[in-house]
Design an enzyme around this catalytic site. Structure first.
Site, PDB file in Angstrom:
ATOM      1  N   HIS A 106       0.894  -1.161  -0.033  1.00 14.31           N
ATOM      2  CA  HIS A 106       0.072  -0.036   0.048  1.00 14.31           C
ATOM      3  C   HIS A 106       0.980   1.327   0.137  1.00 14.31           C
ATOM      4  O   HIS A 106       1.528   1.489   0.793  1.00 14.31           O
ATOM      5  CB  HIS A 106      -0.867   0.160   1.151  1.00 14.31           C
ATOM      6  CG  HIS A 106      -1.779   1.376   1.275  1.00 14.31           C
ATOM      7  ND1 HIS A 106      -2.191   1.796   2.362  1.00 14.31           N
ATOM      8  CD2 HIS A 106      -2.783   1.631   0.379  1.00 14.31           C
ATOM      9  CE1 HIS A 106      -2.977   2.836   2.234  1.00 14.31           C
ATOM     10  NE2 HIS A 106      -3.470   2.606   0.882  1.00 14.31           N
ATOM     11  N   ARG A 107       0.777   2.023  -0.933  1.00 15.67           N
ATOM     12  CA  ARG A 107       1.669   3.263  -1.332  1.00 15.67           C
ATOM     13  C   ARG A 107       2.834   2.725  -1.031  1.00 15.67           C
ATOM     14  O   ARG A 107       3.881   3.641  -0.743  1.00 15.67           O
ATOM     15  CB  ARG A 107       1.130   4.460  -0.135  1.00 15.67           C
ATOM     16  CG  ARG A 107      -0.164   4.659  -0.437  1.00 15.67           C
ATOM     17  CD  ARG A 107      -0.658   5.911   0.528  1.00 15.67           C
ATOM     18  NE  ARG A 107      -2.298   5.761   0.633  1.00 15.67           N
ATOM     19  CZ  ARG A 107      -2.999   6.470   1.705  1.00 15.67           C
ATOM     20  NH1 ARG A 107      -2.228   7.320   2.443  1.00 15.67           N
ATOM     21  NH2 ARG A 107      -4.094   6.271   1.595  1.00 15.67           N
ATOM     22  N   GLU A 125       0.409  -0.721  -4.796  1.00 18.43           N
ATOM     23  CA  GLU A 125      -0.714   0.405  -5.014  1.00 18.43           C
ATOM     24  C   GLU A 125      -0.294   1.968  -4.807  1.00 18.43           C
ATOM     25  O   GLU A 125       0.723   2.070  -3.845  1.00 18.43           O
ATOM     26  CB  GLU A 125      -1.668   0.145  -4.072  1.00 18.43           C
ATOM     27  CG  GLU A 125      -3.058   0.711  -4.180  1.00 18.43           C
ATOM     28  CD  GLU A 125      -3.143   2.086  -3.621  1.00 18.43           C
ATOM     29  OE1 GLU A 125      -4.049   2.846  -3.553  1.00 18.43           O
ATOM     30  OE2 GLU A 125      -2.189   2.043  -2.586  1.00 18.43           O
ATOM     31  N   ASP A 138      -0.982   6.609  -5.664  1.00 18.12           N
ATOM     32  CA  ASP A 138      -2.078   7.494  -5.842  1.00 18.12           C
ATOM     33  C   ASP A 138      -1.558   8.316  -6.920  1.00 18.12           C
ATOM     34  O   ASP A 138      -0.353   8.779  -6.553  1.00 18.12           O
ATOM     35  CB  ASP A 138      -2.536   8.019  -4.692  1.00 18.12           C
ATOM     36  CG  ASP A 138      -2.866   6.848  -3.749  1.00 18.12           C
ATOM     37  OD1 ASP A 138      -4.046   6.338  -3.667  1.00 18.12           O
ATOM     38  OD2 ASP A 138      -1.989   6.807  -2.579  1.00 18.12           O
ATOM     39  N   HIS A 173      -0.946  10.948  -2.497  1.00 22.00           N
ATOM     40  CA  HIS A 173      -2.204  10.567  -2.128  1.00 22.00           C
ATOM     41  C   HIS A 173      -3.136  11.818  -1.840  1.00 22.00           C
ATOM     42  O   HIS A 173      -4.154  12.035  -2.458  1.00 22.00           O
ATOM     43  CB  HIS A 173      -2.314   9.946  -0.766  1.00 22.00           C
ATOM     44  CG  HIS A 173      -3.818   9.548  -0.245  1.00 22.00           C
ATOM     45  ND1 HIS A 173      -4.635  10.316   0.464  1.00 22.00           N
ATOM     46  CD2 HIS A 173      -4.339   8.375  -0.625  1.00 22.00           C
ATOM     47  CE1 HIS A 173      -5.592   9.667   0.812  1.00 22.00           C
ATOM     48  NE2 HIS A 173      -5.717   8.445   0.005  1.00 22.00           N
ATOM     49  N   GLU A 183      -4.246   4.475  -8.621  1.00 20.79           N
ATOM     50  CA  GLU A 183      -5.431   5.007  -8.239  1.00 20.79           C
ATOM     51  C   GLU A 183      -5.451   6.473  -8.550  1.00 20.79           C
ATOM     52  O   GLU A 183      -4.596   7.150  -8.308  1.00 20.79           O
ATOM     53  CB  GLU A 183      -5.731   5.068  -6.630  1.00 20.79           C
ATOM     54  CG  GLU A 183      -6.998   5.438  -6.234  1.00 20.79           C
ATOM     55  CD  GLU A 183      -7.378   5.551  -4.686  1.00 20.79           C
ATOM     56  OE1 GLU A 183      -7.961   6.306  -4.354  1.00 20.79           O
ATOM     57  OE2 GLU A 183      -6.737   4.850  -4.003  1.00 20.79           O
ATOM     58  N   LYS A 242      -6.980   9.720  -8.460  1.00 24.00           N
ATOM     59  CA  LYS A 242      -7.403  10.654  -6.889  1.00 24.00           C
ATOM     60  C   LYS A 242      -8.160  11.950  -7.926  1.00 24.00           C
ATOM     61  O   LYS A 242      -8.777  12.533  -6.769  1.00 24.00           O
ATOM     62  CB  LYS A 242      -6.354  10.990  -6.095  1.00 24.00           C
ATOM     63  CG  LYS A 242      -5.518   9.955  -5.591  1.00 24.00           C
ATOM     64  CD  LYS A 242      -6.243   9.005  -4.843  1.00 24.00           C
ATOM     65  CE  LYS A 242      -6.905   9.728  -3.541  1.00 24.00           C
ATOM     66  NZ  LYS A 242      -7.575   8.725  -2.629  1.00 24.00           N
ATOM     67  N   ASP A 282      -0.044  -2.066   4.368  1.00 23.14           N
ATOM     68  CA  ASP A 282       1.056  -1.096   4.850  1.00 23.14           C
ATOM     69  C   ASP A 282       2.334  -2.161   5.030  1.00 23.14           C
ATOM     70  O   ASP A 282       3.207  -1.500   4.989  1.00 23.14           O
ATOM     71  CB  ASP A 282       0.840  -0.257   5.882  1.00 23.14           C
ATOM     72  CG  ASP A 282      -0.521   0.715   5.654  1.00 23.14           C
ATOM     73  OD1 ASP A 282      -0.551   0.928   4.583  1.00 23.14           O
ATOM     74  OD2 ASP A 282      -1.194   1.182   6.727  1.00 23.14           O
TER      75      ASP A 282
END
Length: 219
Positions: free
Chosen positions: A6-7, A33, A35, A48, A94, A96, A214
């Site tokens: 995640h990120r 993943e 953003d 993000h 993703e 945003k 995470d």
């Protein structure tokens, strides 16, 4: 079961930084993943929030800075992240904001046709479902992930409409019944953000296809 950072590896290194994505690689993830927002000069930046306030020592909206200025705050471009990951991983991008969709599609096509990547390396996801409609209309080879934090039923109906690849729900929405329903309709399930051992055990038991965490090494 895909292990998706995640990120990057947000539990260990500052999110959406090149160091965080390198940490995810070191932890042997299957994918990441991230953003994206656009800079003032139209570069796809990996961050993000719509402002730089939370994750840097600067203040202001991402769209008001050039890509060069944003890189000075440690915010990478999507190109930099893809070049780091190479084509050994899947990358869930993703969206945003609404203004980035065309540029992201174009960049994915560039990596597929010029850089030896495959469409299977990419998923575009968003809570802004209009963006996902644009992706499905512009290039139906790009995999789409329908993000939801409130309704599996609505996400499933929309996913069928646009022929999505996956449904990406908040993990607390999941149960054995709706997981079976989504699988029966042919969708993968990539759930987020699953961090505790107890929650990881729960979603594995359902079972889902990918876990966004995470702490991807815990999966």
């Amino acid at each position: 079961m895909l292990k998706i950072g995640h990120r990057g590896a947000k539990g260990y290194v500052a999110e959406n930084t090149l160091a965080s994505f390198q940490k995810a690689i070191d932890l042997k993830v299957d994918g990441i993943e991230l953003d994206v927002h656009l800079s003032s000069d139209g570069e796809i930046m990996v961050i993000h929030d719509e402002t730089i306030d939370r994750t840097t020592n600067g203040k202001g909206f991402v769209k008001d800075f050039t890509s060069v200025q944003l890189k000075q705050f440690g915010i990478p471009t999507l190109t930099e992240v893809l070049d780091l990951m190479n084509h050994d991983f899947s990358v869930n991008i993703e969206l945003k904001s609404n203004d980035s969709v065309e540029k992201v599609i174009t960049l994915i096509e560039k990596y597929v046709f010029e850089n030896n990547w495959n469409y299977n390396n990419f998923i575009i996801s968003s809570f802004l479902w209009r963006n996902l409609e644009v992706v499905s209309q512009r290039n139906n080879q790009i995999k789409i992930g329908v993000l939801t934090e409130d309704s599996i039923e609505k996400a499933l109906a929309f996913a069928k409409e646009i022929k999505a690849f996956s449904i990406n729900p908040y993990f607390k929405l999941l149960n054995a019944e709706n997981v079976k329903l989504m699988h029966n309709e042919g969708f993968q399930i990539h759930t987020w953000t699953v961090n505790s051992s107890e929650d990881i055990t729960f979603v594995k038991s359902l079972p889902v296809d990918g876990i966004i965490s995470d702490f991807p090494d815990k999966i």
